[in-house]
Design a protein around this motif. Structure first.
Motif, PDB file in Angstrom:
ATOM      1  N   ALA A 114       0.825  -1.213   0.000  1.00  0.00           N
ATOM      2  CA  ALA A 114       0.000   0.000   0.000  1.00  0.00           C
ATOM      3  C   ALA A 114       0.855   1.258   0.000  1.00  0.00           C
ATOM      4  O   ALA A 114       0.403   2.318  -0.450  1.00  0.00           O
ATOM      5  CB  ALA A 114      -0.941   0.002   1.208  1.00  0.00           C
ATOM      6  N   PRO A 173      -0.887   5.758   2.360  1.00  0.00           N
ATOM      7  CA  PRO A 173      -1.649   5.269   3.508  1.00  0.00           C
ATOM      8  C   PRO A 173      -1.055   5.625   4.856  1.00  0.00           C
ATOM      9  O   PRO A 173      -1.689   5.404   5.887  1.00  0.00           O
ATOM     10  CB  PRO A 173      -1.640   3.751   3.307  1.00  0.00           C
ATOM     11  N   THR A 174       0.176   6.125   4.882  1.00  0.00           N
ATOM     12  CA  THR A 174       0.816   6.426   6.164  1.00  0.00           C
ATOM     13  C   THR A 174       0.636   7.894   6.532  1.00  0.00           C
ATOM     14  O   THR A 174       0.359   8.739   5.685  1.00  0.00           O
ATOM     15  CB  THR A 174       2.306   6.060   6.138  1.00  0.00           C
ATOM     16  N   CYS A 200      -9.975   8.324   2.823  1.00  0.00           N
ATOM     17  CA  CYS A 200      -9.588   7.115   3.554  1.00  0.00           C
ATOM     18  C   CYS A 200      -8.138   7.122   4.021  1.00  0.00           C
ATOM     19  O   CYS A 200      -7.683   6.164   4.651  1.00  0.00           O
ATOM     20  CB  CYS A 200      -9.849   5.881   2.698  1.00  0.00           C
ATOM     21  N   CYS A 247      -4.824   5.436   6.248  1.00  0.00           N
ATOM     22  CA  CYS A 247      -5.447   4.234   6.807  1.00  0.00           C
ATOM     23  C   CYS A 247      -4.446   3.369   7.566  1.00  0.00           C
ATOM     24  O   CYS A 247      -4.829   2.544   8.386  1.00  0.00           O
ATOM     25  CB  CYS A 247      -6.108   3.420   5.701  1.00  0.00           C
ATOM     26  N   LYS A 248      -3.136   3.508   7.217  1.00  0.00           N
ATOM     27  CA  LYS A 248      -2.039   2.766   7.842  1.00  0.00           C
ATOM     28  C   LYS A 248      -2.135   1.259   7.625  1.00  0.00           C
ATOM     29  O   LYS A 248      -1.591   0.474   8.404  1.00  0.00           O
ATOM     30  CB  LYS A 248      -1.947   3.091   9.335  1.00  0.00           C
ATOM     31  N   LEU A 249      -2.792   0.857   6.556  1.00  0.00           N
ATOM     32  CA  LEU A 249      -2.901  -0.570   6.230  1.00  0.00           C
ATOM     33  C   LEU A 249      -1.747  -1.002   5.338  1.00  0.00           C
ATOM     34  O   LEU A 249      -1.240  -0.237   4.517  1.00  0.00           O
ATOM     35  CB  LEU A 249      -4.225  -0.850   5.522  1.00  0.00           C
ATOM     36  N   ARG A 250      -1.341  -2.272   5.486  1.00  0.00           N
ATOM     37  CA  ARG A 250      -0.271  -2.814   4.646  1.00  0.00           C
ATOM     38  C   ARG A 250      -0.720  -2.987   3.199  1.00  0.00           C
ATOM     39  O   ARG A 250       0.040  -2.746   2.260  1.00  0.00           O
ATOM     40  CB  ARG A 250       0.195  -4.163   5.192  1.00  0.00           C
ATOM     41  N   GLU A 251      -1.942  -3.472   3.013  1.00  0.00           N
ATOM     42  CA  GLU A 251      -2.487  -3.705   1.677  1.00  0.00           C
ATOM     43  C   GLU A 251      -3.768  -2.894   1.533  1.00  0.00           C
ATOM     44  O   GLU A 251      -4.574  -2.837   2.461  1.00  0.00           O
ATOM     45  CB  GLU A 251      -2.792  -5.196   1.471  1.00  0.00           C
ATOM     46  N   CYS A 252      -3.956  -2.276   0.386  1.00  0.00           N
ATOM     47  CA  CYS A 252      -5.155  -1.474   0.167  1.00  0.00           C
ATOM     48  C   CYS A 252      -6.363  -2.378  -0.082  1.00  0.00           C
ATOM     49  O   CYS A 252      -6.324  -3.243  -0.963  1.00  0.00           O
ATOM     50  CB  CYS A 252      -4.962  -0.544  -1.023  1.00  0.00           C
ATOM     51  N   PRO A 253      -7.453  -2.187   0.677  1.00  0.00           N
ATOM     52  CA  PRO A 253      -8.633  -3.034   0.477  1.00  0.00           C
ATOM     53  C   PRO A 253      -9.562  -2.519  -0.620  1.00  0.00           C
ATOM     54  O   PRO A 253     -10.546  -3.178  -0.937  1.00  0.00           O
ATOM     55  CB  PRO A 253      -9.325  -2.974   1.841  1.00  0.00           C
TER      56      PRO A 253
END
Length: 350
Positions: A199, A291-292, A313, A316-322
């Motif tokens: 991400a 995302p960070t 969004c 979001c700090k997620l590893r993979e984008c949903p």
């Protein structure tokens, strides 16, 4: 209360686990070094972070914490605690927030153990820091400074700092020369990877476009960096550039990477460890954030521009984008080129 500074002979600092985070802790290390000028400071770190500090002006010794080998599991932690006990540390400053990072100094019987009160580890610490005591919106550099200052460790604030030896500088020049880049050439570093997850990664075709345009503008030679796991991304960019670059992805040690980044004249990068290395070496750069949260982990330098889009969004700090990775797809090559040219035109800082 801290023991008298003149009675503290040996200090253990438990390092954080990611290279970029480790770079952001160096101003806190500077405070510790200044406050305890006569103490022997030992850094306990995983293998990649240990390389970052081998050597470093503010650290006397480095111990490797090998969680995949000698220090794996409970038996390994007990072995590590035994190794630490033999060194008779007077104090441990624990920079990570995990339970495990506080457990080992406790098992080692280090009498003063300072760290953040989190993850159920308060009873393992003799001095506790609560993040609630400082404003919530702060950079990680400031967080680590606040942590050590909370315990009465004082000194002059400094910028992130890394150290490269003259021999490492010479080796970097020789490595570039073998790749066809002569001494004195303008080097444009491209760092398309990001260890935390996909991400955080902008796109190879856009990196290639930016690199091609900036290299033409500055008469620069392009060098691509990355870990072994990012070699495929780097190869994609190399192909798009028609091979007109030096691809070093997966071909360097941490120390070689640091020396090559120091030698670079500009970097285009994702939010990553190499981004923080470049900032610490005062290399101008443009960083692409998606995302960070840039408020906490932006490159800690005035010679940088952040390119990001304010989508709903993010961060979001997620590893993979949903979903559709809109925070990154919205960033164009034109955005990054314009930011790079603006950074390059900044007047020198006095």
């Amino acid at each position: 209360m801290l023991p008298d500074r003149h009675k503290v002979r040996r200090i253990l600092i438990r390092a954080v686990n990611w290279i970029g985070d480790a770079v952001m802790t160096t101003p806190a290390l500077g405070l510790i070094r200044e406050h305890y000028p006569e103490a022997e400071i030992t850094l306990l770190a995983n293998p990649p972070v240990a390389e970052v500090f081998s050597p470093h002006d503010w650290v006397d010794k480095v111990m490797v914490f090998d969680r995949e080998g000698a220090h794996q599991g409970l038996r390994g932690r007990l072995r590590l605690a035994s190794e630490l006990r033999k060194r008779s540390f007077d104090m441990a400053i624990i920079l990570p927030n995990s339970f495990d990072s506080a457990l080992v100094p406790w098992l080692a019987g280090i009498p003063v153990r300072l760290g953040k009160s989190s993850d159920g580890r308060s009873l393992l610490l003799t001095g506790r820091y609560s993040q609630d005591e400082t404003p919530p919106h702060r950079h990680e550099v400031q967080y680590y400074r606040n942590l050590v200052r909370h315990f009465g460790i004082t000194g002059v604030d400094v910028l992130p700092r890394l150290c490269i030896t003259p021999a490492e500088d010479a080796a970097a020049e020789a490595l570039l020369a073998r790749g066809g880049i002569p001494a004195g050439a303008c080097v444009l570093a491209v760092n398309p990877g990001a260890t935390y997850g996909s991400a955080k990664r902008w796109y190879p075709d856009r990196f290639a476009d930016v690199a091609r345009r900036l290299a033409a503008e500055w008469q620069a030679r392009i060098v691509i960096f990355g870990s072994p796991g990012e070699a495929g991304i780097a190869a994609d960019i190399e192909q798009r550039l028609g091979g007109d670059c030096l691809n070093m992805a997966g071909k360097t040690t941490v120390r070689e990477l640091m020396a090559l980044i120091k030698r670079s004249n500009f970097m285009v990068t994702n939010d990553s460890g190499p981004m923080h290395i470049a900032a610490a070496f005062d290399v101008p750069l443009v960083a692409i954030f998606g995302p960070t949260d840039h408020t906490g982990t932006a490159p800690y330098t005035v010679k940088a521009a952040i390119v990001r889009k304010g989508v709903a969004c993010a961060p979001c700090k997620l590893r993979e984008c949903p979903t559709d990775h809109r925070c990154m797809t919205a960033v164009t090559a034109d955005d990054v080129v314009a930011a790079a040219l603006a950074v390059a035109q900044q007047p020198p800082q006095s």
